[in-house]
Design a protein around this motif. Structure first.
Motif, PDB file in Angstrom:
ATOM      1  N   LEU A 256       0.827  -1.196   0.000  1.00 18.13           N
ATOM      2  CA  LEU A 256       0.000   0.000   0.000  1.00 18.13           C
ATOM      3  C   LEU A 256       0.866   1.253   0.000  1.00 18.13           C
ATOM      4  N   SER A 257       0.299   2.365  -0.445  1.00 18.76           N
ATOM      5  CA  SER A 257       1.084   3.602  -0.539  1.00 18.76           C
ATOM      6  C   SER A 257       1.431   4.157   0.832  1.00 18.76           C
ATOM      7  N   ILE A 259       1.662   2.077   3.663  1.00 15.27           N
ATOM      8  CA  ILE A 259       1.806   0.840   4.437  1.00 15.27           C
ATOM      9  C   ILE A 259       2.445   1.140   5.794  1.00 15.27           C
ATOM     10  N   ILE A 294      -3.710  -7.869   3.394  1.00 11.49           N
ATOM     11  CA  ILE A 294      -3.825  -6.411   3.288  1.00 11.49           C
ATOM     12  C   ILE A 294      -3.281  -5.867   4.607  1.00 11.49           C
ATOM     13  N   SER A 297      -2.188   0.439   7.429  1.00 16.40           N
ATOM     14  CA  SER A 297      -2.049   1.653   6.617  1.00 16.40           C
ATOM     15  C   SER A 297      -2.204   2.865   7.522  1.00 16.40           C
ATOM     16  N   ASP A 303      -5.684   4.682   1.087  1.00 12.49           N
ATOM     17  CA  ASP A 303      -5.144   3.447   0.521  1.00 12.49           C
ATOM     18  C   ASP A 303      -6.224   2.572  -0.106  1.00 12.49           C
ATOM     19  N   LEU A 307      -5.641   1.220  -3.681  1.00 12.21           N
ATOM     20  CA  LEU A 307      -5.860  -0.200  -3.980  1.00 12.21           C
ATOM     21  C   LEU A 307      -6.733  -0.353  -5.232  1.00 12.21           C
ATOM     22  N   GLY A 332      -5.916  -2.770   7.051  1.00 15.97           N
ATOM     23  CA  GLY A 332      -6.388  -3.776   6.101  1.00 15.97           C
ATOM     24  C   GLY A 332      -7.691  -4.407   6.549  1.00 15.97           C
TER      25      GLY A 332
END
Length: 481
Positions: A256-257, A259, A294, A297, A303, A307, A332
């Protein structure tokens, strides 16, 4: 009651690992040692013994020093929430969310907390090994600095400058840093070292002597690439890598951007029966993955949009229809539900975002942050596990009637009616060997007998051996004042 500081000639030159290695080396010499980083920027945080949060690297360095991590080891933690803003955590507690351009005005108010924490550590230990942030060569950020030379001068801590030869241009890194520094800042640097050398170090002898001649600084050695670095938790998401292919069962994790707390993955990566694959932007989720994770985040709704922009929502539904398993941890978990609401704009603009709908739950962001170490009992196996929680938001819904675990007699997490989709707020679970074996057994991965904690300890000892073999550790420690 002395200190030495490792600063870098650039970002990601290996400062965190150098400090961990030096901490373990100092400990083995009979010294009481503690790590310290005045300011860190990371979404990979650890919950401390005193109920706060610090950067994961300082938690690893505390482990290298055989100490419980405490908030004084990293008094200022910045947790990016957007491209232009970050949450500011001071001595373990969130105090504000500010835009990058406004943080400069805030820094002068933070030096007091930094020095207070540093002085407490210094009073309790023989030596404190300090890690800088980024590079002192970023002189455009020097005004009000609390992370590098601003701290070194305020606390009167001598500095060793580390350069990264693996990325090339290390002579320019070191010599150029001296060239741009204010003379009084440059006077704090007592020497340099070279990190991440591959091949025969003697091939760099001429370059090493050139740096000494140009700077007048003493060299403390050339450290070869540490082959076991992948066995230690990474703090920077840029360091996230897929595990070595073993021909085992494939587990895919979405990169994820924003994460966060991705050290959850480290024990899985070490499992010989697991092929852990990091799925990056623009890539598809592998069709042969048995489990998709997942992860956490720092920006759940942001995110979710990221996604979907990768098409991962389509891939996940195909994975689910094929009979695959899905695990959502923290953010997630929130994404797996029907909707994520943020009426107060805590993580961004107020509003709500549709979730993936794989769990029948809904999440609402709340201003209170849960930050605690947690003991739980895994519902399916009855095994006790230890982890930690670090999140905002409340998640409720029918699937909570099938909890992932019990915490103090209360249900935690949720499992879908089919049993193949799981969500939990608990981080760090896979570090528990028995639980990890039981969980992986549910998806057809045989127990390996791996001891994760023993592996980390062995890697820290190997790192200390590596540092001792190639650097003048006695000379470095003797510099401390």
């Amino acid at each position: 009651m002395t200190a030495i500081m490792i600063q870098g000639a650039g970002s990601n030159v290996g400062k965190s690992m150098l400090v961990a290695g030096l901490c373990r080396a100092a400990l083995r010499r009979g010294l009481s040692v503690a790590p310290f980083k005045p300011q860190n920027m990371s979404n990979n945080a650890a919950v401390t013994a005193d109920g706060g949060e610090i950067g994961r690297a300082q938690a690893l360095q505390a482990l290298a020093s055989r100490l419980e991590p405490i908030t004084d080891m990293n008094p200022i933690l910045l947790k990016p929430e957007t491209d232009v803003g970050a949450q500011v955590v001071v001595q373990g507690k969130r105090v504000a969310t500010v835009k990058a351009r406004d943080y400069a005005a805030l820094k002068p108010q933070l030096i007091g907390a930094v020095l207070e924490s540093f002085n407490r550590l210094k009073a309790m230990h023989d030596i404190v090994i300090v890690e800088g942030a980024g590079s002192p060569a970023e002189v455009n950020l020097r005004a009000g600095d609390i992370a590098n030379m601003g701290f070194a001068r305020a606390a009167d801590v001598p500095v060793i400058l580390a350069g990264d030869i693996d990325r090339g241009g290390v002579i320019a890194q070191i010599v150029g840093t001296q060239a741009v520094l204010d003379p009084e800042d440059a006077a704090m640097i007592a020497g340099f070292l070279i990190n991440k050398f591959r091949g025969d170090p003697s091939l760099f002898d001429d370059g090493y002597r050139l740096i000494e001649a140009r700077t007048g600084w003493r060299g403390f050695g050339v450290l070869p690439w540490f082959a076991q670095a992948h066995k230690l938790p990474a703090e920077d998401a840029l360091d996230l890598r897929s595990g070595p292919s073993s021909g085992g069962v494939k587990i895919a994790c979405l990169a994820l951007s924003r994460i966060a707390n991705f050290d959850d993955l480290d024990p899985l990566k070490a499992e010989p029966g697991v092929d852990l694959v990091m799925v990056r932007a623009g890539e598809t989720i592998p069709c042969d993955a048995q489990l998709v994770i997942i992860p956490g985040s720092k920006s759940t709704r942001g995110d979710l949009e990221f996604l979907r922009a990768q098409g991962w929502d389509i891939d996940l539904m195909a994975h689910y229809r094929r009979g695959g398993h899905v695990l959502g941890i923290c953010g997630g978990y929130q994404m797996l539900g029907r909707v994520v609401r943020d009426p107060g704009g805590i993580e961004g603009a107020p509003g709500e975002t549709a979730g993936l709908g794989l769990l029948d739950v809904e999440t609402e962001m709340t201003p209170d942050k849960r930050l605690t170490r947690t003991r739980a009992v895994h519902a399916a196996s009855g095994l006790e596990v230890e982890g930690y929680e670090i999140h905002i938001g409340r998640t409720e819904g029918p699937d909570r009637a099938r909890p992932f675990a019990q915490v103090e007699g209360q249900p935690e997490g949720a499992i879908s009616a089919c049993g193949r989709v799981t969500g939990s707020y608990l981080h760090g679970l896979f570090a528990a060997d028995a639980f990890r074996a039981a969980f992986l057994g549910q998806i057809g991965i045989a127990a390996s007998g791996l001891s994760h904690s023993a592996g980390v300890e062995a890697a820290l000892d190997a790192l200390a051996d590596h540092v001792e073999a190639h650097l003048d550790v006695a000379g470095i420690l003797a510099l401390a004042r």
